[in-house]
Motif scaffolding. Structure first.
Motif, PDB file in Angstrom:
ATOM      1  N   ASN A 101       6.631 -11.260  -1.092  1.00 23.20           N
ATOM      2  CA  ASN A 101       4.804 -10.727  -1.283  1.00 23.20           C
ATOM      3  C   ASN A 101       4.087 -11.669  -1.462  1.00 23.20           C
ATOM      4  OD1 ASN A 101       5.100  -8.176   0.562  1.00 23.20           O
ATOM      5  ND2 ASN A 101       6.034  -7.314  -1.284  1.00 23.20           N
ATOM      6  N   VAL A 102       3.126 -12.111  -0.692  1.00 24.51           N
ATOM      7  CA  VAL A 102       1.696 -12.829  -1.910  1.00 24.51           C
ATOM      8  C   VAL A 102       1.038 -12.476  -1.719  1.00 24.51           C
ATOM      9  CG1 VAL A 102       0.504 -15.677  -1.913  1.00 24.51           C
ATOM     10  CG2 VAL A 102       3.658 -15.404  -0.957  1.00 24.51           C
ATOM     11  N   HIS A 103       0.192 -11.263  -1.812  1.00 24.92           N
ATOM     12  CA  HIS A 103      -0.649 -10.540  -1.945  1.00 24.92           C
ATOM     13  C   HIS A 103      -2.574 -11.565  -2.725  1.00 24.92           C
ATOM     14  CE1 HIS A 103       1.500  -6.704  -1.415  1.00 24.92           C
ATOM     15  NE2 HIS A 103       1.057  -7.521  -0.342  1.00 24.92           N
ATOM     16  N   LEU A 104      -3.043 -12.346  -2.548  1.00 22.53           N
ATOM     17  CA  LEU A 104      -4.345 -13.074  -2.875  1.00 22.53           C
ATOM     18  C   LEU A 104      -4.635 -12.041  -3.462  1.00 22.53           C
ATOM     19  CD1 LEU A 104      -4.703 -16.116  -0.080  1.00 22.53           C
ATOM     20  CD2 LEU A 104      -3.089 -15.586  -2.275  1.00 22.53           C
ATOM     21  N   ASN A 105      -5.206 -10.903  -3.664  1.00 25.85           N
ATOM     22  CA  ASN A 105      -6.173 -10.053  -3.788  1.00 25.85           C
ATOM     23  C   ASN A 105      -5.416 -10.312  -5.375  1.00 25.85           C
ATOM     24  OD1 ASN A 105      -8.666  -9.383  -2.560  1.00 25.85           O
ATOM     25  ND2 ASN A 105      -7.973  -8.481  -0.992  1.00 25.85           N
ATOM     26  N   GLU A 106      -4.221  -9.082  -5.271  1.00 21.38           N
ATOM     27  CA  GLU A 106      -3.506  -9.648  -6.543  1.00 21.38           C
ATOM     28  C   GLU A 106      -4.071 -10.819  -7.469  1.00 21.38           C
ATOM     29  OE1 GLU A 106      -0.440  -7.036  -5.936  1.00 21.38           O
ATOM     30  OE2 GLU A 106      -1.594  -5.783  -4.297  1.00 21.38           O
ATOM     31  N   SER A 107      -3.785 -11.642  -7.252  1.00 19.12           N
ATOM     32  CA  SER A 107      -3.641 -12.452  -8.279  1.00 19.12           C
ATOM     33  C   SER A 107      -4.740 -13.119  -8.157  1.00 19.12           C
ATOM     34  CB  SER A 107      -3.529 -14.088  -7.447  1.00 19.12           C
ATOM     35  OG  SER A 107      -3.593 -15.006  -8.107  1.00 19.12           O
ATOM     36  N   LEU A 108      -5.584 -13.057  -7.352  1.00 18.26           N
ATOM     37  CA  LEU A 108      -7.756 -12.960  -7.987  1.00 18.26           C
ATOM     38  C   LEU A 108      -8.041 -11.815  -8.450  1.00 18.26           C
ATOM     39  CD1 LEU A 108     -10.264 -14.809  -7.450  1.00 18.26           C
ATOM     40  CD2 LEU A 108     -10.691 -13.567  -5.240  1.00 18.26           C
ATOM     41  N   PHE A 109      -7.665 -10.645  -8.387  1.00 15.78           N
ATOM     42  CA  PHE A 109      -8.102  -9.151  -9.968  1.00 15.78           C
ATOM     43  C   PHE A 109      -7.501  -9.753 -11.005  1.00 15.78           C
ATOM     44  CE2 PHE A 109      -8.912  -6.839  -6.059  1.00 15.78           C
ATOM     45  CZ  PHE A 109      -9.689  -7.444  -5.724  1.00 15.78           C
ATOM     46  N   ASP A 151       7.480  -4.935  12.087  1.00 17.96           N
ATOM     47  CA  ASP A 151       8.650  -4.154  12.739  1.00 17.96           C
ATOM     48  C   ASP A 151       9.467  -5.271  14.099  1.00 17.96           C
ATOM     49  OD1 ASP A 151       8.288  -1.702  11.364  1.00 17.96           O
ATOM     50  OD2 ASP A 151       7.021  -1.250  13.076  1.00 17.96           O
ATOM     51  N   ILE A 152       8.466  -5.703  14.649  1.00 24.21           N
ATOM     52  CA  ILE A 152       9.428  -6.803  15.703  1.00 24.21           C
ATOM     53  C   ILE A 152      10.299  -7.700  14.401  1.00 24.21           C
ATOM     54  CG2 ILE A 152       9.171  -8.421  17.297  1.00 24.21           C
ATOM     55  CD1 ILE A 152       5.531  -6.943  17.344  1.00 24.21           C
ATOM     56  N   TYR A 153       9.753  -8.666  13.498  1.00 22.86           N
ATOM     57  CA  TYR A 153      10.985  -8.824  12.962  1.00 22.86           C
ATOM     58  C   TYR A 153      12.290  -8.591  12.700  1.00 22.86           C
ATOM     59  CZ  TYR A 153       7.332 -12.433  11.362  1.00 22.86           C
ATOM     60  OH  TYR A 153       6.436 -13.998  12.093  1.00 22.86           O
ATOM     61  N   MET A 154      12.210  -7.081  12.350  1.00 24.03           N
ATOM     62  CA  MET A 154      13.272  -6.749  11.946  1.00 24.03           C
ATOM     63  C   MET A 154      14.335  -5.636  13.446  1.00 24.03           C
ATOM     64  SD  MET A 154      12.503  -3.918   8.594  1.00 24.03           S
ATOM     65  CE  MET A 154      11.289  -3.302   9.410  1.00 24.03           C
ATOM     66  N   LYS A 155      13.346  -5.932  14.207  1.00 22.17           N
ATOM     67  CA  LYS A 155      13.883  -5.661  15.730  1.00 22.17           C
ATOM     68  C   LYS A 155      15.164  -6.621  16.297  1.00 22.17           C
ATOM     69  CE  LYS A 155      12.712  -3.650  20.516  1.00 22.17           C
ATOM     70  NZ  LYS A 155      11.947  -3.258  20.855  1.00 22.17           N
ATOM     71  N   SER A 156      14.998  -7.651  15.802  1.00 19.98           N
ATOM     72  CA  SER A 156      14.596  -9.127  15.936  1.00 19.98           C
ATOM     73  C   SER A 156      16.137  -9.608  15.852  1.00 19.98           C
ATOM     74  CB  SER A 156      13.689 -10.675  16.663  1.00 19.98           C
ATOM     75  OG  SER A 156      12.151  -9.595  17.178  1.00 19.98           O
ATOM     76  N   GLY A 157      16.081  -9.141  14.184  1.00 22.40           N
ATOM     77  CA  GLY A 157      17.698  -9.029  13.565  1.00 22.40           C
ATOM     78  C   GLY A 157      17.120  -9.942  12.407  1.00 22.40           C
ATOM     79  N   ILE A 158      15.544 -11.020  11.790  1.00 25.46           N
ATOM     80  CA  ILE A 158      15.243 -11.228  10.695  1.00 25.46           C
ATOM     81  C   ILE A 158      15.445 -10.379   9.815  1.00 25.46           C
ATOM     82  CG2 ILE A 158      13.248 -12.085   9.489  1.00 25.46           C
ATOM     83  CD1 ILE A 158      12.317 -13.299  11.976  1.00 25.46           C
ATOM     84  N   LYS A 159      16.405 -11.131   8.102  1.00 25.81           N
ATOM     85  CA  LYS A 159      16.322 -10.564   7.140  1.00 25.81           C
ATOM     86  C   LYS A 159      15.593 -10.785   5.796  1.00 25.81           C
ATOM     87  CE  LYS A 159      19.838  -8.252   8.944  1.00 25.81           C
ATOM     88  NZ  LYS A 159      19.353  -6.947   9.630  1.00 25.81           N
ATOM     89  N   GLY A 160      14.530 -12.337   6.306  1.00 27.28           N
ATOM     90  CA  GLY A 160      13.401 -11.998   5.116  1.00 27.28           C
ATOM     91  C   GLY A 160      12.183 -12.410   5.972  1.00 27.28           C
ATOM     92  N   ILE A 161      11.616 -11.336   4.928  1.00 26.61           N
ATOM     93  CA  ILE A 161       9.762 -11.700   5.523  1.00 26.61           C
ATOM     94  C   ILE A 161       9.372 -12.081   4.670  1.00 26.61           C
ATOM     95  CG2 ILE A 161       7.892 -10.530   5.889  1.00 26.61           C
ATOM     96  CD1 ILE A 161       9.552  -8.679   7.647  1.00 26.61           C
ATOM     97  N   TRP A 162       8.153 -13.282   5.355  1.00 32.49           N
ATOM     98  CA  TRP A 162       7.256 -13.835   3.780  1.00 32.49           C
ATOM     99  C   TRP A 162       5.831 -13.053   3.921  1.00 32.49           C
ATOM    100  CZ3 TRP A 162       5.864 -19.431   2.658  1.00 32.49           C
ATOM    101  CH2 TRP A 162       5.526 -19.788   1.289  1.00 32.49           C
ATOM    102  N   ASN A 163       5.263 -12.555   3.502  1.00 34.80           N
ATOM    103  CA  ASN A 163       4.254 -11.664   3.819  1.00 34.80           C
ATOM    104  C   ASN A 163       2.880 -12.097   3.119  1.00 34.80           C
ATOM    105  OD1 ASN A 163       2.792  -9.422   4.798  1.00 34.80           O
ATOM    106  ND2 ASN A 163       2.991  -8.549   2.822  1.00 34.80           N
ATOM    107  N   PHE A 164       1.960 -12.544   3.552  1.00 34.83           N
ATOM    108  CA  PHE A 164       0.511 -12.356   2.700  1.00 34.83           C
ATOM    109  C   PHE A 164      -0.425 -11.482   3.324  1.00 34.83           C
ATOM    110  CE2 PHE A 164       0.929 -17.152   1.215  1.00 34.83           C
ATOM    111  CZ  PHE A 164       2.649 -17.397   1.840  1.00 34.83           C
TER     112      PHE A 164
END
Lengths: 217, 217
Positions: free
Chosen positions: A194-202, A166-179
């Motif tokens: 998204n990099v969902h490590l749990n899902e990769s391991l499963f 939410d802070i990222y978007m409020k600050s104008g960021i358009k690209g999020i790399w989420n771990f």
């Protein structure tokens, strides 16, 4: 199906592009100037016809009987991937994972510069990873606006991830790399990877159990 | 197409399973006992018919007019994903990324126990991450054989990754979780799951440049 959707390049094709790019970069380092789709097939494990089809989405790079010019294709793919320029990035969450990303020079070499890490832990604030300072997350919004940050990286626990997005978007960021292992709600004009490590391991344990479903990827 | 291929569950379906599993776990925590495919659709972003189709690959879990029993489906999906048991794992490469994985309790909670980290850097050998010791990589092969290790994690630089994969295979490991930006050559009976962070980041920059191709994933 509307026109826009019709012209859309499929996500599976897009996800193969960085792999082609990596292999072409390796060929280039070895001084190899020319490569056939058959040779690319042996390197990447995709079929030659798949490779030709994938690349045809973006224009006719190859020449019948010649193959591809390695340097030219590497350059063009880099451009298609948006790697012909640099990006300012920040990381929120200065634990091991955030520090690992800040420490990895490969991202910077590819044009993604980490300007700062952020955390709320007072023990971390003020420390440096390489020459990258860890700042108080309270300064995040101002920092982004003042430093033309375009990509925000999230390596916080999942409980904090939406708040940071939410802070990222409020600050104008358009690209999020989420771990963080959470699916974040973002505005329609924001791109999230998204990099969902749990899902990769499963997925790995699934294949260990069900080997007959396994396909090299 | 041979029979084996015909019966194979597609990789895109398999990769959605851990997501269903995660959402069901969250519902369970909230004390929700029953969920419809429509509700699962709102949570996951996949269509209700896609969800029903995906789950039908593994048996008929739902009941018309009732939906799914959350606890039952969570348990069944866990079993399908191979999460109804524990795995001994080791990590080679005790830098930030290796330490981040060792430090993350979520993997252990899901049944993946990191028994030891390994590195060749004498400054790291002997240190502990939580209660997990960093050992000399020279001890890797013996350690794996003595401790019934089934999953080998690679967080080394790419130059060392194939060498480590070779030791893993020699020691009898059949599952490799690889974070090095390299495609490793492994035997046919070895399952490898790659986390190529560079490729993920380049996909993000592609979408930032080509927003009309973006699909939430």
């Amino acid at each position: 199906m509307d026109k826009e959707k019709e012209n859309r390049v499929s996500i599976t094709v897009i996800r193969r592009l960085p792999k082609y790019y990596r292999y072409l970069g390796e060929l280039l380092k070895k001084g190899i100037n020319r490569v056939s789709s058959q040779e690319l097939s042996e390197l990447t494990g995709f079929t030659a016809s798949q490779i030709r089809q994938d690349l045809n989405n973006f224009g006719g790079f190859g020449q019948q009987g010649y193959g591809y010019n390695v340097e030219g294709l590497y350059y063009q793919l880099g451009k298609i991937l948006g790697l012909d320029r640099t990006y300012n990035t920040v990381i929120v969450g200065a634990g091991n994972l955030g520090q690992a990303i800040a420490n990895y020079k490969g991202f910077e070499d590819a044009g993604f510069k980490v300007l700062s890490l952020f955390d709320k832990n007072p023990k971390l604030i003020g420390l440096k990873i390489r020459d990258i300072e860890i700042r108080d997350v309270d300064e995040l919004e101002d920092f982004i606006k003042e430093n033309n940050v375009e990509i925000g990286i999230i390596t916080t626990p999942k409980e904090n991830a939406q708040e940071i997005a939410d802070i990222y978007m409020k600050s104008g960021i358009k690209g999020i790399w989420n771990f963080a292992p959470a699916d974040l709600k973002v505005d329609d004009d924001v791109v999230i990877e998204n990099v969902h490590l749990n899902e990769s391991l499963f997925t790995l344990s699934y294949f260990l159990k069900n080997k007959s479903d396994y396909v090299k990827n």
